[in-house]
Design an enzyme around this catalytic site. Structure first.
Site, short mmCIF file in Angstrom:
data_model
loop_
_atom_site.label_atom_id
_atom_site.label_comp_id
_atom_site.label_asym_id
_atom_site.label_seq_id
_atom_site.Cartn_x
_atom_site.Cartn_y
_atom_site.Cartn_z
N LYS A 43 0.85 -1.17 -0.10
CA LYS A 43 0.20 -0.05 -0.15
C LYS A 43 0.73 1.36 -0.07
CE LYS A 43 -3.56 -2.29 3.04
NZ LYS A 43 -3.73 -2.24 4.33
N GLU A 99 7.97 2.37 -6.05
CA GLU A 99 8.01 1.78 -4.88
C GLU A 99 7.93 2.85 -3.87
OE1 GLU A 99 7.87 -0.37 -2.46
OE2 GLU A 99 8.88 -2.43 -3.08
N ASP A 100 7.61 2.58 -2.50
CA ASP A 100 7.77 3.71 -1.45
C ASP A 100 8.95 3.80 -0.92
OD1 ASP A 100 7.36 1.13 -0.42
OD2 ASP A 100 5.99 1.60 1.12
N ASP A 103 14.61 -1.38 0.95
CA ASP A 103 15.27 -1.61 2.09
C ASP A 103 16.26 -2.66 1.86
OD1 ASP A 103 16.12 -2.20 4.93
OD2 ASP A 103 13.95 -2.97 5.49
N LYS A 131 17.04 2.76 1.96
CA LYS A 131 17.91 2.75 2.94
C LYS A 131 19.10 1.97 2.50
CE LYS A 131 14.25 1.66 6.52
NZ LYS A 131 13.62 0.63 7.34
N VAL A 153 10.58 4.41 8.97
CA VAL A 153 9.87 5.56 8.61
C VAL A 153 8.53 5.63 8.29
CG1 VAL A 153 12.15 7.02 7.93
CG2 VAL A 153 11.04 5.46 6.26
N ASP A 159 3.59 3.11 6.57
CA ASP A 159 2.91 3.12 7.78
C ASP A 159 3.99 2.06 8.95
OD1 ASP A 159 3.23 0.43 6.60
OD2 ASP A 159 1.47 -0.39 7.95
N ARG A 165 0.02 6.51 7.89
CA ARG A 165 0.11 6.65 6.25
C ARG A 165 -0.10 8.41 5.88
NH1 ARG A 165 1.20 1.60 4.15
NH2 ARG A 165 -0.02 0.01 5.05
P1 5GP Z 1 12.56 -4.68 1.04
O1 5GP Z 1 12.03 -5.88 0.35
O2 5GP Z 1 13.43 -3.82 0.28
O3 5GP Z 1 13.53 -5.29 2.31
O4 5GP Z 1 11.60 -4.11 1.54
C1 5GP Z 1 10.62 -3.39 1.03
C2 5GP Z 1 9.29 -2.88 1.69
O5 5GP Z 1 9.53 -2.83 3.07
C3 5GP Z 1 8.66 -1.83 1.39
O6 5GP Z 1 8.03 -1.64 0.22
C4 5GP Z 1 8.10 -1.39 2.69
O7 5GP Z 1 6.64 -1.95 2.67
C5 5GP Z 1 8.66 -2.14 3.64
N1 5GP Z 1 9.45 -1.29 4.58
C6 5GP Z 1 11.06 -1.31 4.53
N2 5GP Z 1 11.43 -0.30 5.12
C7 5GP Z 1 10.34 0.55 5.75
C8 5GP Z 1 10.35 1.49 6.55
O8 5GP Z 1 11.25 2.06 7.14
N3 5GP Z 1 9.01 1.99 6.90
C9 5GP Z 1 7.74 1.39 6.38
N4 5GP Z 1 6.79 1.84 6.60
N5 5GP Z 1 7.93 0.44 5.41
C10 5GP Z 1 9.45 -0.24 5.29
#
Ligand code: 5GP
Length: 177
Positions: A43, A99-100, A103, A131, A153, A159, A165
């Site tokens: 979301k 993407e938001d 990470d 990140k 964050v 969220d 959000r």
């Molecule tokens: P990744 O697969 O790159 O580890 O994670 C991506 C997803 O993790 C993002 O789309 C998000 O939903 C969630 N995510 C990772 N870090 C954060 C954060 O600091 N805050 C929030 N709200 N979501 C995060």
């Protein structure tokens, strides 16, 4: 769960100017393209995608996809699961995944791999936030808003346990899990 007001990390006006810059860059790069599909990852990307897409100077359609790797926790399980697929056919189209936050990179890696199998004309990626020190897999982000450190964050779509959000800025909270 923390009920405190999140501390400002990226202000509303900094987000506004960066989104405008990204929209200008994307509009230039896709100039002349008449089949761009922006795919928002639910979301968290819904506000970013809404603001970004409305500032583009090129034709585009909008799709959404939903994945899950965190559940309600703040720790990535590493295993990405598709919860909702795009509705339209993307074969032969130019796909921009929005993407938001990136990470570990597992989600974006999974999505680019999955979209490749749909045979689009091209795939590019856009994320509001990354990140910088948390990458576990190598994944290219073609359009990036901001690099941040390893903090949780919220706001501007992001969220914590479904809260925060709709904050207009990106703020930091202390997760309790
Ligand atoms: P990744 O697969 O790159 O580890 O994670 C991506 C997803 O993790 C993002 O789309 C998000 O939903 C969630 N995510 C990772 N870090 C954060 C954060 O600091 N805050 C929030 N709200 N979501 C995060």
């Amino acid at each position: 769960m923390s009920n405190d007001t999140p501390e400002v990390l990226i202000s509303e006006s900094d987000i506004r100017s960066r989104v405008a810059e990204l929209a200008a860059q994307i509009s230039r790069d896709y100039e002349g393209c008449d089949n761009l599909v922006m795919v928002g990852v639910l979301k968290g990307s819904f506000i970013f995608l809404a603001d970004l897409s409305r500032q583009l100077k090129i034709p585009r359609t909008i799709e959404f996809i939903a994945v899950s790797s965190y559940g309600s926790s703040s720790v990535s399980s590493g295993a990405v699961r598709l919860v909702m697929d795009v509705r339209g056919n993307i074969e032969g189209k130019h796909v921009l995944i929005v993407e938001d936050i990136v990470d570990t990179g597992h989600t974006l890696k999974y999505l680019t791999g999955m979209f490749k199998s749909h045979r689009p004309a091209s795939i590019k990626t856009c994320s509001l936030v990354r990140k910088a020190d948390s990458a576990e897999v190598d994944v290219k982000i073609d359009y990036l808003g901001f690099d941040i450190g390893d903090e949780w964050v919220v706001g501007y779509g992001l969220d914590y346990g479904e809260l925060h959000r709709t904050l207009p800025y990106i703020g930091i909270i202390e997760p309790t899990d």
